[in-house]
Design a protein around this motif. Structure first.
Motif, short mmCIF file in Angstrom:
data_model
loop_
_atom_site.label_atom_id
_atom_site.label_comp_id
_atom_site.label_asym_id
_atom_site.label_seq_id
_atom_site.Cartn_x
_atom_site.Cartn_y
_atom_site.Cartn_z
N ILE A 189 0.81 -1.21 0.00
CA ILE A 189 0.00 0.00 0.00
C ILE A 189 0.85 1.27 0.00
CG2 ILE A 189 -1.90 -1.16 1.20
CD1 ILE A 189 -1.04 0.49 3.71
N HIS A 190 2.16 1.10 0.07
CA HIS A 190 3.05 2.25 0.23
C HIS A 190 4.43 1.83 -0.28
CE1 HIS A 190 5.65 5.06 2.54
NE2 HIS A 190 4.60 5.87 2.56
N LYS A 191 5.26 2.78 -0.64
CA LYS A 191 6.60 2.42 -1.13
C LYS A 191 7.41 1.67 -0.08
CE LYS A 191 8.78 6.84 0.08
NZ LYS A 191 9.53 8.01 -0.45
N SER A 192 7.01 1.80 1.20
CA SER A 192 7.77 1.16 2.27
C SER A 192 7.01 0.09 3.03
CB SER A 192 8.24 2.22 3.28
OG SER A 192 9.07 3.18 2.67
N VAL A 220 -2.06 5.28 2.10
CA VAL A 220 -2.06 4.44 0.90
C VAL A 220 -1.55 5.26 -0.28
CG1 VAL A 220 -3.43 3.00 -0.65
CG2 VAL A 220 -4.00 3.12 1.80
N GLY A 221 -0.46 4.82 -0.88
CA GLY A 221 0.12 5.54 -2.02
C GLY A 221 -0.79 5.48 -3.23
N ARG A 222 -0.74 6.51 -4.05
CA ARG A 222 -1.64 6.61 -5.20
C ARG A 222 -1.50 5.41 -6.14
NH1 ARG A 222 -1.57 12.22 -8.29
NH2 ARG A 222 -2.35 12.78 -6.22
N SER A 223 -0.28 4.98 -6.39
CA SER A 223 -0.07 3.89 -7.36
C SER A 223 -0.51 2.53 -6.82
CB SER A 223 1.40 3.83 -7.78
OG SER A 223 2.23 3.63 -6.66
N TYR A 224 -0.83 2.45 -5.51
CA TYR A 224 -1.23 1.18 -4.91
C TYR A 224 -2.72 1.13 -4.58
CZ TYR A 224 3.81 1.30 -4.19
OH TYR A 224 5.17 1.41 -4.38
#
Length: 245
Positions: A189-192, A220-224
């Protein structure tokens, strides 16, 4: 070890050669028999999934293959039982589904098929890793995917968290994503962060989640977001039901 299973079969299915062996298998406990995927899903607790779902639908008018494949997220192994060669092709195109072609001609054949499926469950149940110990040495260990609450990336290291332990290893989230790509309960859900949807305690608007064991919410990151929404839909329903009680 005893495995749990449910069976979905249409009304015209008689006792097939596979069912005859399954009913006599002391290592498998049948916890329910249903006539449709929808009926079966209503009975399944996502926190206590059956090891197998055996699908014995010989009448294509009952439910399509596409409808039945949604059962993948409700079990560790989705297994189609079929004597229909056209159905065989549809199923084998999806490498996350097992196929048992009928007829089963011997108990040895039955045992070999079930052994292969059990091995696949084991492969998809454990994560094996070499972890870095505080004293500077390395140790090979493993943990259940089901026990993971969240995975955090920090520099060149990953920290895999369960309720009782934290494992630190030299790896990347991309490597972990490859290992869990067929699981619907572990989602990035996130880069990390990769999280377990079962460890979500509550949702925070506009788009963050509070994870068990983690002090601060994770945005939650946009790309996920697409995969996130697909993964947490049923978890939201569960939490809403709990809050209503």
């Amino acid at each position: 070890m005893k495995y749990t299973c449910i069976i979905i079969r249409d009304k015209r299915v008689s006792n097939s050669s596979f069912n005859n062996y399954l009913n006599k298998d002391p290592n498998i406990e049948v916890s329910g028999t249903f006539t449709s995927a929808t009926e079966a899903i209503r009975s399944i607790d996502l926190n206590d999934k059956p090891d197998f779902i055996f699908v014995d639908i010989q009448d294509p008018s009952v439910e399509t293959i596409d409808a039945l494949t949604r059962l993948k997220r409700y079990t560790k192994a989705l297994v189609f039982i079929s004597s229909d060669k056209a159905q065989h092709q549809q199923v084998t195109d999806d490498n996350t589904i097992h196929l048992i072609p009928l007829p089963i001609k011997s108990k040895q054949q039955y045992d070999e098929i079930l052994k292969e499926i059990r091995m696949d469950i084991a492969t998809n149940t454990f994560i094996c890793m070499t972890v870095k110990l505080k004293k500077g040495s390395n140790e090979f260990t493993s943990c259940y995917f089901d026990d993971i609450t969240y995975i955090e990336s920090e520099g060149n290291y990953l920290h895999i968290h369960t309720d009782n332990n934290t494992y630190s290893l030299l790896s990347s989230l991309l490597d972990i994503e490859e290992q869990v790509k067929y699981r619907t309960d572990l989602v990035r859900i996130h880069k990390s962060f990769v999280i377990s949807i079962h460890a979500i305690e509550y949702f925070i608007k506009p788009l963050s989640v509070k994870i068990r064991g983690l002090k601060i919410p994770v945005p939650v990151g946009r790309s996920y977001q697409k995969k996130y929404h697909e993964a947490v839909k049923h978890r939201k329903i569960q939490l809403d039901q709990l809050s209503d009680k």
